[in-house]
Design an enzyme around this catalytic site. Structure first.
Site, mmCIF file in Angstrom:
data_model
loop_
_atom_site.group_PDB
_atom_site.id
_atom_site.type_symbol
_atom_site.label_atom_id
_atom_site.label_comp_id
_atom_site.label_asym_id
_atom_site.label_seq_id
_atom_site.Cartn_x
_atom_site.Cartn_y
_atom_site.Cartn_z
ATOM 1 N N ASN A 86 -4.535 -4.201 5.751
ATOM 2 C CA ASN A 86 -4.033 -3.178 4.590
ATOM 3 C C ASN A 86 -4.513 -3.557 3.388
ATOM 4 O OD1 ASN A 86 -1.934 -1.185 3.676
ATOM 5 N ND2 ASN A 86 -1.211 -3.037 2.895
ATOM 6 N N TYR A 151 -14.738 0.772 -5.152
ATOM 7 C CA TYR A 151 -13.786 1.323 -4.176
ATOM 8 C C TYR A 151 -14.205 2.167 -3.134
ATOM 9 C CZ TYR A 151 -9.157 2.850 -2.327
ATOM 10 O OH TYR A 151 -8.032 3.128 -1.763
ATOM 11 N N LYS A 155 -14.538 1.414 0.985
ATOM 12 C CA LYS A 155 -13.938 2.227 1.866
ATOM 13 C C LYS A 155 -15.014 2.800 2.996
ATOM 14 C CE LYS A 155 -9.880 1.037 0.955
ATOM 15 N NZ LYS A 155 -8.899 0.370 1.747
HETATM 16 P P1 NDP Z 1 -0.612 -1.472 -3.656
HETATM 17 O O1 NDP Z 1 -1.179 -1.995 -4.658
HETATM 18 O O2 NDP Z 1 1.208 -1.040 -3.471
HETATM 19 O O3 NDP Z 1 -0.357 -2.542 -2.237
HETATM 20 C C1 NDP Z 1 -1.736 -3.537 -2.182
HETATM 21 C C2 NDP Z 1 -1.044 -4.749 -1.327
HETATM 22 O O4 NDP Z 1 -2.240 -5.466 -1.002
HETATM 23 C C3 NDP Z 1 0.052 -5.536 -2.149
HETATM 24 O O5 NDP Z 1 1.000 -5.717 -1.424
HETATM 25 C C4 NDP Z 1 -0.914 -6.778 -2.572
HETATM 26 O O6 NDP Z 1 0.073 -7.826 -2.382
HETATM 27 C C5 NDP Z 1 -2.023 -6.848 -1.311
HETATM 28 N N1 NDP Z 1 -3.092 -7.731 -1.824
HETATM 29 C C6 NDP Z 1 -3.998 -7.071 -2.805
HETATM 30 N N2 NDP Z 1 -4.934 -8.065 -2.998
HETATM 31 C C7 NDP Z 1 -4.597 -8.918 -2.286
HETATM 32 C C8 NDP Z 1 -5.225 -10.481 -1.827
HETATM 33 N N3 NDP Z 1 -6.469 -10.727 -2.460
HETATM 34 N N4 NDP Z 1 -4.667 -11.157 -0.910
HETATM 35 C C9 NDP Z 1 -3.441 -10.791 -0.117
HETATM 36 N N5 NDP Z 1 -3.110 -9.624 -0.586
HETATM 37 C C10 NDP Z 1 -3.674 -8.676 -1.346
HETATM 38 O O7 NDP Z 1 -1.356 -0.448 -2.797
HETATM 39 P P2 NDP Z 1 -1.320 0.648 -1.669
HETATM 40 O O8 NDP Z 1 -0.216 0.389 -0.813
HETATM 41 O O9 NDP Z 1 -1.329 1.966 -2.250
HETATM 42 O O10 NDP Z 1 -2.617 0.259 -0.669
HETATM 43 C C11 NDP Z 1 -2.616 -0.334 0.399
HETATM 44 C C12 NDP Z 1 -3.932 0.042 1.167
HETATM 45 O O11 NDP Z 1 -3.977 1.674 1.157
HETATM 46 C C13 NDP Z 1 -5.001 -0.418 0.347
HETATM 47 O O12 NDP Z 1 -6.085 -0.794 1.241
HETATM 48 C C14 NDP Z 1 -5.624 1.070 -0.244
HETATM 49 O O13 NDP Z 1 -6.881 1.109 -0.626
HETATM 50 C C15 NDP Z 1 -5.292 1.994 0.789
HETATM 51 N N6 NDP Z 1 -5.065 3.306 0.281
HETATM 52 C C16 NDP Z 1 -4.095 3.799 -0.582
HETATM 53 C C17 NDP Z 1 -3.876 4.875 -0.675
HETATM 54 C C18 NDP Z 1 -2.708 5.455 -1.487
HETATM 55 O O14 NDP Z 1 -2.590 6.849 -1.827
HETATM 56 N N7 NDP Z 1 -1.853 4.664 -1.813
HETATM 57 C C19 NDP Z 1 -4.602 5.979 -0.453
HETATM 58 C C20 NDP Z 1 -5.970 5.509 0.324
HETATM 59 C C21 NDP Z 1 -5.941 4.232 0.619
HETATM 60 P P3 NDP Z 1 0.094 -9.075 -3.510
HETATM 61 O O15 NDP Z 1 -0.123 -8.396 -5.015
HETATM 62 O O16 NDP Z 1 1.145 -9.903 -3.428
HETATM 63 O O17 NDP Z 1 -1.217 -9.909 -3.429
#
Ligand code: NDP
Length: 248
Positions: A86, A151, A155
């Site tokens: 995720n 992005y 995806k």
């Molecule tokens: P957030 O930004 O809220 O969460 C992203 C999470 O990914 C965070 O918990 C962050 O934790 C973690 N993360 C990011 N980079 C890293 C890294 N290098 N290593 C480890 N952890 C990482 O985003 P969303 O919850 O919205 O997104 C989650 C997924 O859903 C993503 O893949 C996004 O592309 C996808 N998505 C979301 C949509 C939406 O409408 N929200 C729509 C379509 C897809 P930390 O910063 O602690 O590392």
């Protein structure tokens, strides 16, 4: 849903959609490890999620550390039955302004890390002849959106990887699926949409249900795909989008 004895690893489980997935899993009795870069975020999430949740601090782009992460979870918590890839980042920028470094960093996070972590977990799953992997795709893989070139590339790669992994791994007992969330409330969408009312209006106009989704909608879909209720489901990219992807 028979999920009680299972162990899951959810990357990016400390916030947003990952947190909602971890919540759905722990509520269903699945032992869930959440992973991310920020210790404080993980500690807080794990505390709220309760005793079935634990965490590991890790940056998924530190590829060399991922085999150790998998070994550590398998030795300390249990065999990883479910992997949810995720963790992801977005970059909203004009096409001509995106640097190679930014493009590569995004691909490393959203694609290469998904491949490396899946490969390491699959090695273990193959020994057991079973497992379930869930990737998180996006509407950006389905139709063209401006100003998100890296992005979108990432995806679209996830959709292809879902099918390629499924066709190679499902004969060996490992189901591989993806969820394509529509526009769901999270930190990521707040950043992308709140500062751009035109974009938000456009999103709403092409979402037949007329509202954004909640992280819980994605949690419920992930729980379904992870459960025995989906035991004949593989190679699917499931839109959870209020009808957005089938709209005109
Ligand atoms: P957030 O930004 O809220 O969460 C992203 C999470 O990914 C965070 O918990 C962050 O934790 C973690 N993360 C990011 N980079 C890293 C890294 N290098 N290593 C480890 N952890 C990482 O985003 P969303 O919850 O919205 O997104 C989650 C997924 O859903 C993503 O893949 C996004 O592309 C996808 N998505 C979301 C949509 C939406 O409408 N929200 C729509 C379509 C897809 P930390 O910063 O602690 O590392």
């Amino acid at each position: 849903m028979k999920t009680e004895t299972k162990t899951a690893l959810v990357t990016g489980g400390g916030s947003g959609l990952g947190y909602a997935i971890a919540k759905a899993f722990t509520e269903a009795g699945i032992q869930t490890v959440i992973a991310g870069r920020e210790l404080e975020k993980l500690e807080k999430a794990a505390f709220t999620l309760g005793p079935l949740c634990s965490y590991r601090v890790c940056d998924v782009t530190h590829f060399a550390a991922l085999p150790q992460l998998v070994n550590d979870i398998e030795a300390g918590i249990g065999p990883i039955d479910i992997l949810v890839n995720n963790a992801g980042i977005n970059l909203k920028k004009e096409f001509t302004e995106v640097t190679e470094e930014e493009f590569t960093h995004l691909l490393n996070t959203n694609v290469t890390a998904v491949f490396v972590l899946s490969r390491e977990v699959v090695k273990k799953m193959l020994e057991r002849g079973k497992g379930c992997i869930i990737h998180i795709s996006s509407m950006a893989a389905i139709y063209g959106m401006p100003k998100v070139i890296a992005y979108t590339a990432s995806k679209a790669a996830i959709d292809g990887m879902t099918r390629a992994m499924s066709v190679e791994l499902s004969p060996l007992g490992i189901r591989v699926n993806a969820i394509a969330p529509g526009f769901i409330y999270s930190d990521m969408t707040a950043k992308a949409l709140d500062a751009d009312p035109d974009r938000k209006a456009r999103v709403m106009a092409r979402t037949p249900m007329g509202k954004m989704g909640q992280p819980e909608d994605i949690g419920a879909a992930a729980l379904y795909l992870a459960s025995d209720a989906a035991s004949y489901v593989t190679g699917v990219v499931l839109p959870v989008d209020g009808g957005n992807s089938s709209s005109y």
